[in-house]
Design a protein around this motif. Structure first.
Motif, short mmCIF file in Angstrom:
data_model
loop_
_atom_site.label_atom_id
_atom_site.label_comp_id
_atom_site.label_asym_id
_atom_site.label_seq_id
_atom_site.Cartn_x
_atom_site.Cartn_y
_atom_site.Cartn_z
N ASP A 1 17.47 115.73 -38.20
CA ASP A 1 18.16 115.95 -39.28
C ASP A 1 19.45 114.66 -39.41
N PHE A 2 19.83 114.20 -38.16
CA PHE A 2 20.84 113.41 -38.09
C PHE A 2 20.45 112.02 -38.24
N ALA A 3 19.20 111.57 -38.63
CA ALA A 3 18.82 110.27 -38.60
C ALA A 3 19.52 109.49 -39.61
N THR A 4 19.93 108.20 -39.32
CA THR A 4 20.66 107.29 -40.45
C THR A 4 19.94 106.05 -40.64
N THR A 5 20.28 105.33 -41.62
CA THR A 5 19.77 104.08 -41.87
C THR A 5 20.46 103.01 -41.61
N ILE A 6 20.08 101.68 -41.70
CA ILE A 6 20.58 100.73 -41.14
C ILE A 6 22.26 100.55 -41.37
N ASP A 7 22.40 100.92 -42.91
CA ASP A 7 23.81 100.79 -43.16
C ASP A 7 24.65 102.19 -42.72
N GLY A 8 24.10 102.97 -42.11
CA GLY A 8 24.74 104.45 -41.74
C GLY A 8 24.78 105.41 -42.77
N ARG A 9 24.18 105.22 -43.75
CA ARG A 9 23.80 106.28 -44.67
C ARG A 9 22.59 107.35 -44.16
N SER A 10 22.70 108.57 -44.89
CA SER A 10 21.42 109.35 -44.28
C SER A 10 20.19 108.92 -44.83
N LYS A 11 19.13 109.28 -44.16
CA LYS A 11 17.63 108.82 -44.08
C LYS A 11 17.45 108.78 -45.64
N ALA A 12 18.04 109.47 -46.42
CA ALA A 12 17.57 109.59 -48.05
C ALA A 12 18.17 108.13 -48.55
N GLY A 13 18.91 107.48 -47.93
CA GLY A 13 19.44 106.22 -48.48
C GLY A 13 18.71 105.00 -48.27
N ALA A 14 19.28 103.83 -48.43
CA ALA A 14 18.48 102.70 -48.22
C ALA A 14 18.15 102.37 -46.56
N GLY A 15 16.88 101.78 -46.65
CA GLY A 15 16.23 101.50 -45.29
C GLY A 15 15.13 100.60 -45.57
N SER A 16 14.46 100.39 -44.49
CA SER A 16 13.05 99.70 -44.76
C SER A 16 12.17 100.90 -44.99
N ARG A 17 11.47 100.51 -45.88
CA ARG A 17 10.57 101.56 -46.67
C ARG A 17 9.31 100.81 -47.10
N THR A 18 8.33 101.86 -46.90
CA THR A 18 6.87 101.45 -47.27
C THR A 18 6.45 102.71 -47.73
N ARG A 19 6.13 102.94 -49.06
CA ARG A 19 5.43 103.92 -49.75
C ARG A 19 5.49 105.20 -49.00
N GLY A 20 6.32 105.95 -48.95
CA GLY A 20 6.39 107.25 -48.08
C GLY A 20 6.81 107.37 -46.75
N ILE A 21 7.28 106.10 -46.11
CA ILE A 21 7.71 106.19 -44.97
C ILE A 21 9.12 105.23 -44.91
N THR A 22 10.07 105.65 -44.02
CA THR A 22 11.39 104.92 -43.72
C THR A 22 11.59 104.33 -42.36
N ALA A 23 11.89 103.24 -42.00
CA ALA A 23 12.29 103.09 -40.78
C ALA A 23 13.72 103.03 -40.48
N VAL A 24 14.18 103.82 -39.61
CA VAL A 24 15.59 103.89 -39.46
C VAL A 24 16.09 103.24 -38.08
N GLN A 25 16.93 102.52 -38.19
CA GLN A 25 17.26 101.44 -37.17
C GLN A 25 18.05 102.01 -36.20
N LEU A 26 17.81 102.24 -34.82
CA LEU A 26 18.34 103.11 -33.80
C LEU A 26 19.31 101.91 -33.23
N ASN A 27 18.77 100.79 -32.84
CA ASN A 27 19.65 99.76 -32.19
C ASN A 27 19.16 98.28 -32.57
N ASP A 28 19.54 97.25 -32.14
CA ASP A 28 19.13 95.97 -32.34
C ASP A 28 17.64 95.73 -32.32
#
Length: 90
Positions: free
Chosen positions: A5-32
């Motif tokens: 539940d604590f996952a964040t996207t590249i810009d620090g928003r929650s996993k429901a925010g903007a991130g790298s998305r492909t139909r039904g999945i999201t990539a949450v950046q953890l480091n570089d």
């Protein structure tokens, strides 16, 4: 199922925010050079790792096999979008 539940996207928003998305999945950046791949419900599907090789930057996709508590390499790709797409297909 593994849900973080604590996952964040590249810009620090929650996993429901903007991130790298492909139909039904999201990539949450953890480091570089590492992304966690999650479904909309928060289930962790795997990871994408960026690495350098002599011909340029590559992306390695690893699927999480929860029952066996291990990762399985899905493949290496020249683009992030291709690495992300392999999780949608699997």
């Amino acid at each position: 199922m593994t849900v973080l539940d604590f996952a964040t996207t590249i810009d620090g928003r929650s996993k429901a925010g903007a991130g790298s998305r492909t139909r039904g999945i999201t990539a949450v950046q953890l480091n570089d050079s590492l992304w966690r791949v999650v479904r909309p419900d928060g289930e962790v599907v795997g990871y994408i790792e960026r690495f350098d090789e002599s011909r340029g930057i590559r992306y390695r996709a690893k699927r999480l096999i929860v029952r066996q508590q291990r990762f399985v390499s899905v493949g290496e790709f020249w683009g992030m979008d291709d690495a992300l797409e392999c999780f949608r297909l699997g």
